[in-house]
Write an enzyme that holds these catalytic residues in place. Sequence first.
Site, PDB file in Angstrom:
ATOM      1  N   CYS A 119       3.544 -33.109 -56.046  1.00  0.00           N
ATOM      2  CA  CYS A 119       2.757 -33.575 -54.901  1.00  0.00           C
ATOM      3  C   CYS A 119       2.316 -32.357 -54.069  1.00  0.00           C
ATOM      4  O   CYS A 119       3.149 -31.570 -53.621  1.00  0.00           O
ATOM      5  CB  CYS A 119       3.594 -34.513 -54.027  1.00  0.00           C
ATOM      6  SG  CYS A 119       2.776 -34.994 -52.490  1.00  0.00           S
ATOM      7  N   CYS A 165       7.914 -39.892 -51.506  1.00  0.00           N
ATOM      8  CA  CYS A 165       7.159 -39.568 -52.712  1.00  0.00           C
ATOM      9  C   CYS A 165       8.060 -38.708 -53.591  1.00  0.00           C
ATOM     10  O   CYS A 165       8.545 -37.666 -53.147  1.00  0.00           O
ATOM     11  CB  CYS A 165       5.882 -38.813 -52.355  1.00  0.00           C
ATOM     12  SG  CYS A 165       4.996 -38.169 -53.801  1.00  0.00           S
ATOM     13  N   LYS A 221      29.228 -23.894 -17.540  1.00  0.00           N
ATOM     14  CA  LYS A 221      30.074 -23.028 -18.356  1.00  0.00           C
ATOM     15  C   LYS A 221      31.504 -23.019 -17.812  1.00  0.00           C
ATOM     16  O   LYS A 221      31.707 -23.013 -16.592  1.00  0.00           O
ATOM     17  CB  LYS A 221      29.547 -21.586 -18.349  1.00  0.00           C
ATOM     18  CG  LYS A 221      28.149 -21.415 -18.890  1.00  0.00           C
ATOM     19  CD  LYS A 221      27.677 -19.981 -18.728  1.00  0.00           C
ATOM     20  CE  LYS A 221      26.237 -19.812 -19.206  1.00  0.00           C
ATOM     21  NZ  LYS A 221      25.701 -18.469 -18.932  1.00  0.00           N
ATOM     22  N   ARG A 247      15.500 -13.739 -28.465  1.00  0.00           N
ATOM     23  CA  ARG A 247      16.619 -14.420 -29.111  1.00  0.00           C
ATOM     24  C   ARG A 247      16.378 -14.574 -30.606  1.00  0.00           C
ATOM     25  O   ARG A 247      17.284 -14.438 -31.410  1.00  0.00           O
ATOM     26  CB  ARG A 247      16.833 -15.804 -28.471  1.00  0.00           C
ATOM     27  CG  ARG A 247      17.957 -16.592 -29.128  1.00  0.00           C
ATOM     28  CD  ARG A 247      18.089 -17.996 -28.529  1.00  0.00           C
ATOM     29  NE  ARG A 247      19.139 -18.713 -29.218  1.00  0.00           N
ATOM     30  CZ  ARG A 247      18.980 -19.366 -30.352  1.00  0.00           C
ATOM     31  NH1 ARG A 247      17.794 -19.406 -30.941  1.00  0.00           N
ATOM     32  NH2 ARG A 247      19.990 -19.997 -30.930  1.00  0.00           N
ATOM     33  N   CYS A 298      -0.942 -37.606 -52.988  1.00  0.00           N
ATOM     34  CA  CYS A 298      -1.112 -37.467 -54.436  1.00  0.00           C
ATOM     35  C   CYS A 298      -1.321 -38.801 -55.156  1.00  0.00           C
ATOM     36  O   CYS A 298      -1.609 -38.821 -56.362  1.00  0.00           O
ATOM     37  CB  CYS A 298       0.091 -36.743 -55.044  1.00  0.00           C
ATOM     38  SG  CYS A 298       1.628 -37.700 -55.019  1.00  0.00           S
ATOM     39  N   LYS A 327      20.313 -31.752 -19.606  1.00  0.00           N
ATOM     40  CA  LYS A 327      18.852 -31.852 -19.599  1.00  0.00           C
ATOM     41  C   LYS A 327      18.420 -32.920 -18.598  1.00  0.00           C
ATOM     42  O   LYS A 327      18.954 -34.041 -18.608  1.00  0.00           O
ATOM     43  CB  LYS A 327      18.341 -32.204 -21.005  1.00  0.00           C
ATOM     44  CG  LYS A 327      18.522 -31.099 -22.027  1.00  0.00           C
ATOM     45  CD  LYS A 327      17.758 -29.850 -21.636  1.00  0.00           C
ATOM     46  CE  LYS A 327      17.619 -28.862 -22.760  1.00  0.00           C
ATOM     47  NZ  LYS A 327      16.610 -29.204 -23.732  1.00  0.00           N
ATOM     48  N   ALA A 372       0.835  -1.214   0.000  1.00  0.00           N
ATOM     49  CA  ALA A 372       0.000   0.000   0.000  1.00  0.00           C
ATOM     50  C   ALA A 372       0.868   1.262   0.000  1.00  0.00           C
ATOM     51  O   ALA A 372       0.526   2.271  -0.626  1.00  0.00           O
ATOM     52  CB  ALA A 372      -0.932   0.001   1.217  1.00  0.00           C
ATOM     53  N   GLU A 376      24.717 -23.298 -13.277  1.00  0.00           N
ATOM     54  CA  GLU A 376      23.538 -22.468 -13.047  1.00  0.00           C
ATOM     55  C   GLU A 376      22.283 -23.258 -13.399  1.00  0.00           C
ATOM     56  O   GLU A 376      22.312 -24.104 -14.302  1.00  0.00           O
ATOM     57  CB  GLU A 376      23.584 -21.208 -13.916  1.00  0.00           C
ATOM     58  CG  GLU A 376      24.804 -20.334 -13.667  1.00  0.00           C
ATOM     59  CD  GLU A 376      25.003 -19.336 -14.789  1.00  0.00           C
ATOM     60  OE1 GLU A 376      24.277 -18.326 -14.818  1.00  0.00           O
ATOM     61  OE2 GLU A 376      25.879 -19.564 -15.642  1.00  0.00           O
ATOM     62  N   TYR A 390       3.957   1.511  -1.246  1.00  0.00           N
ATOM     63  CA  TYR A 390       4.535   1.630  -2.599  1.00  0.00           C
ATOM     64  C   TYR A 390       3.502   2.228  -3.557  1.00  0.00           C
ATOM     65  O   TYR A 390       3.820   3.141  -4.337  1.00  0.00           O
ATOM     66  CB  TYR A 390       4.996   0.254  -3.096  1.00  0.00           C
ATOM     67  CG  TYR A 390       5.642   0.302  -4.478  1.00  0.00           C
ATOM     68  CD1 TYR A 390       7.020   0.439  -4.609  1.00  0.00           C
ATOM     69  CD2 TYR A 390       4.865   0.216  -5.626  1.00  0.00           C
ATOM     70  CE1 TYR A 390       7.624   0.497  -5.862  1.00  0.00           C
ATOM     71  CE2 TYR A 390       5.450   0.287  -6.898  1.00  0.00           C
ATOM     72  CZ  TYR A 390       6.830   0.413  -6.998  1.00  0.00           C
ATOM     73  OH  TYR A 390       7.409   0.486  -8.245  1.00  0.00           O
ATOM     74  N   ASP A 391       2.287   1.712  -3.507  1.00  0.00           N
ATOM     75  CA  ASP A 391       1.230   2.202  -4.406  1.00  0.00           C
ATOM     76  C   ASP A 391       0.933   3.680  -4.151  1.00  0.00           C
ATOM     77  O   ASP A 391       0.689   4.446  -5.089  1.00  0.00           O
ATOM     78  CB  ASP A 391      -0.045   1.375  -4.219  1.00  0.00           C
ATOM     79  CG  ASP A 391       0.130  -0.054  -4.704  1.00  0.00           C
ATOM     80  OD1 ASP A 391       1.061  -0.304  -5.488  1.00  0.00           O
ATOM     81  OD2 ASP A 391      -0.668  -0.923  -4.289  1.00  0.00           O
ATOM     82  N   TYR A 439      21.900 -13.856 -16.811  1.00  0.00           N
ATOM     83  CA  TYR A 439      22.926 -14.897 -16.696  1.00  0.00           C
ATOM     84  C   TYR A 439      24.242 -14.579 -17.400  1.00  0.00           C
ATOM     85  O   TYR A 439      25.193 -15.365 -17.298  1.00  0.00           O
ATOM     86  CB  TYR A 439      22.388 -16.248 -17.181  1.00  0.00           C
ATOM     87  CG  TYR A 439      21.840 -16.274 -18.587  1.00  0.00           C
ATOM     88  CD1 TYR A 439      22.657 -16.080 -19.693  1.00  0.00           C
ATOM     89  CD2 TYR A 439      20.484 -16.517 -18.813  1.00  0.00           C
ATOM     90  CE1 TYR A 439      22.155 -16.124 -20.981  1.00  0.00           C
ATOM     91  CE2 TYR A 439      19.968 -16.566 -20.099  1.00  0.00           C
ATOM     92  CZ  TYR A 439      20.808 -16.368 -21.174  1.00  0.00           C
ATOM     93  OH  TYR A 439      20.309 -16.413 -22.453  1.00  0.00           O
ATOM     94  N   CYS A 457       1.529 -42.639 -52.260  1.00  0.00           N
ATOM     95  CA  CYS A 457       1.537 -41.409 -51.459  1.00  0.00           C
ATOM     96  C   CYS A 457       0.125 -41.088 -50.977  1.00  0.00           C
ATOM     97  O   CYS A 457      -0.813 -41.052 -51.781  1.00  0.00           O
ATOM     98  CB  CYS A 457       2.083 -40.250 -52.287  1.00  0.00           C
ATOM     99  SG  CYS A 457       1.966 -38.644 -51.454  1.00  0.00           S
ATOM    100  N   LEU A 497      22.752 -23.804 -26.816  1.00  0.00           N
ATOM    101  CA  LEU A 497      23.722 -24.669 -26.154  1.00  0.00           C
ATOM    102  C   LEU A 497      23.598 -26.106 -26.629  1.00  0.00           C
ATOM    103  O   LEU A 497      22.501 -26.585 -26.923  1.00  0.00           O
ATOM    104  CB  LEU A 497      23.514 -24.625 -24.634  1.00  0.00           C
ATOM    105  CG  LEU A 497      23.733 -23.281 -23.945  1.00  0.00           C
ATOM    106  CD1 LEU A 497      23.462 -23.412 -22.453  1.00  0.00           C
ATOM    107  CD2 LEU A 497      25.151 -22.781 -24.166  1.00  0.00           C
ATOM    108  N   ASP A 540      13.355 -22.406 -17.391  1.00  0.00           N
ATOM    109  CA  ASP A 540      12.507 -22.759 -18.530  1.00  0.00           C
ATOM    110  C   ASP A 540      11.654 -21.548 -18.899  1.00  0.00           C
ATOM    111  O   ASP A 540      10.514 -21.393 -18.451  1.00  0.00           O
ATOM    112  CB  ASP A 540      11.624 -23.961 -18.173  1.00  0.00           C
ATOM    113  CG  ASP A 540      11.050 -24.634 -19.405  1.00  0.00           C
ATOM    114  OD1 ASP A 540      11.496 -24.304 -20.521  1.00  0.00           O
ATOM    115  OD2 ASP A 540      10.173 -25.501 -19.255  1.00  0.00           O
ATOM    116  N   LYS A 591      18.985 -24.027 -15.249  1.00  0.00           N
ATOM    117  CA  LYS A 591      18.515 -23.686 -16.592  1.00  0.00           C
ATOM    118  C   LYS A 591      17.022 -23.348 -16.495  1.00  0.00           C
ATOM    119  O   LYS A 591      16.172 -24.231 -16.446  1.00  0.00           O
ATOM    120  CB  LYS A 591      18.751 -24.848 -17.563  1.00  0.00           C
ATOM    121  CG  LYS A 591      18.436 -24.499 -19.014  1.00  0.00           C
ATOM    122  CD  LYS A 591      18.813 -25.645 -19.946  1.00  0.00           C
ATOM    123  CE  LYS A 591      18.522 -25.272 -21.383  1.00  0.00           C
ATOM    124  NZ  LYS A 591      17.098 -25.058 -21.637  1.00  0.00           N
TER     125      LYS A 591
END
Length: 668
Positions: free
Chosen positions: A427, A422, A286, A136, A407, A310, A35, A113, A37-38, A222, A404, A84, A117, A115
């Site tokens: 096609c 094919c 790294k 990226r 086609c 991973k 409050a 470090e 901060y607001d 990072y 195929c 990587l 997601d 990773k």
Amino acid sequence: MDIKSAEQKVSDLHNLLNQYSYEYHVLDKPSVPDAEYDRLLNELIDIENEFPELKTPDSPTQRVGGSILEAFQKVEHRTPMLSLGNAFNEDDLRDFDRKISQAAGEDYSYVCELKIDGLAVSLRYEDGLFSQGATRGDGTIGEDITANLKTIKSIPLRIPEPLTMEVRGEAFMPKKSFEALNSAKEEREEEPFANPRNAAAGSLRQLDPRIAASRNLDIFLYSIADTGGTGVISHSEGLDLLDRLGFKTNKERKRCKDIEEVIQYVEGWVERRPDLPYDIDGIVIKVDSLELQEELGTTAKSPRWAVAYKFPAEEVVTLLKDIELSVGRTGVVTPTAILEPVRVAGTTVQRASLHNEDLIREKDIKIGDYVVVKKAGDIIPEVVNVLEDRRTGDEQDFRMPEDCPECGSELVRLEEEVALRCINPKCPAQIREGLIHFVSRNAMNIDGLGEKVISQLFKEGLIVDVADIYRLEKEQLLQLERMGEKSVDNLLKAIEASKSNSLERLLFGLGIRHVGAKAAKTLSQEFGNIDHLRDASKEALTAINEIGDKMADAVVAYFEKEEVAELIEELKSAGVNTEYKGPRPVKAEDIDSYFAGKTIVLTGKLEKLGRNEAKQKIEELGGKVTGSVSKKTDLLIAGEDAGSKLAKAEELEIEVWDEEKLLGELNR
């Protein structure tokens, strides 16, 4: 309040609000209630409304979301954002360490470090002020998402030192934010996001920054993309500098003296990852020394000094309901398992690759089987094995067709290939997939021409080859489903903009067999335009280091086709650029320079130039700059605090220059 009093009050409020935000979002140690901060933020907004000239780009009020954007602008990264290489087990990690050891001996250490997601982003600061943030993208070209990144409160809008620098990090959605977002979506009967990563990426690609502001995203920084002016000599020092400048880094990192400590760190987080308030999908390892990183260098796609471990793939059991066939742009027919939807590795999986007929036979996969499905992170789900003890006798064998599915042409298995193919060039599936490839991000990169729109245009007969894309008219596009005037205008602008792409994008987009994005750039650099490449012989192609017989044969065969010659002329007539726009490779024999044809190594700190600028200037004058000293090295440029490379050069009696001598030669 007069202007002088307002200036002082604004300055005080900036300092207070920035301090409170840093304590809350970076240190996770709030010192005042929300409050308070607001209240202060609203006070600042009132003053800025009364005195608009006091509103600055780094004001805390600028985080709430700016005006709606028309589209994202492209950004070329000054330093490529490489992906990587992956490690999946202890043997892979030890193999990575063995390669480092071969180059560095025993004198090296690692930084490990988590990773995160999320979505990799790059932040640019000019004289300490946050000036631009980008995705990226393909590693070379990203999208300007500055307005959305400003809404992440852990990103400082101004840092305490007037540095011009670029830093990299991972923007993500904390688990709490993700759960709240999906709860709100379900209440509105909207489809929820599959996982926090998709939610974060979707939030940062909103054209309305107010949507990003409502999503409560966060970030961990990072790395520093260019440490030239900072005096930093190791990755761990770079992270400490980011901390001192007020950036948020992940404190779970650890400096490890050897691979044994790395493996212990990895094993610990395999068990602890569910307890984190955000998703991680592995560990990044790294080499700590920046000098050794430079010596190890990179491949076309990945640094040799880093690897991403991973986490083990998740496996679940589900029902294989059917097997569908798809025809790719090269004609390969691929079977795909249609599954009873099941959650695995954070996403709902309904399809899994079966690769080819041989794999189906080898694993004895039948329609109606219960199967084990494996998925790790971004890896395409795959069927691991069949649960034979759950068979009822109603399961059906699967056999690949002789013709195929698109086609009706006869399928063939070319020599030494497992896949059925094919070979009908007309096609429709191959043509459609080729069109999708042509407009994709790494090729012509035409925003708004996704798979669905291409399929719709193809189905309506509005495009049958890539040249037709440049003949599309507004009236035709407005007739398509879900295509309003604004989206059509944006699409036509994107098509027009793609005409000016450099040759390598066009070359990759044409889908020549065996020619990937890297080879397309190499060929474009070497030949300069598509006409010279079209006229090149196999001998001329294989004379290039990276081009082998198979690729050369494919290029020659492609350009010998009459329909290809017609297509190239149509693209030219439409105004599509067929010239290479980047720097051509410098040939030593064409340059009158001391550096021409010489192999040069830079080491230590260069005060006046910086190593990146020195490297660029030497290469412009025909020199080749490498990262390690060997008998093939002609010259070593030694700056301050030159270490082992200088000692090795002296041992091999290689000529050594200081920075003054280098500058003298460059300025001749």
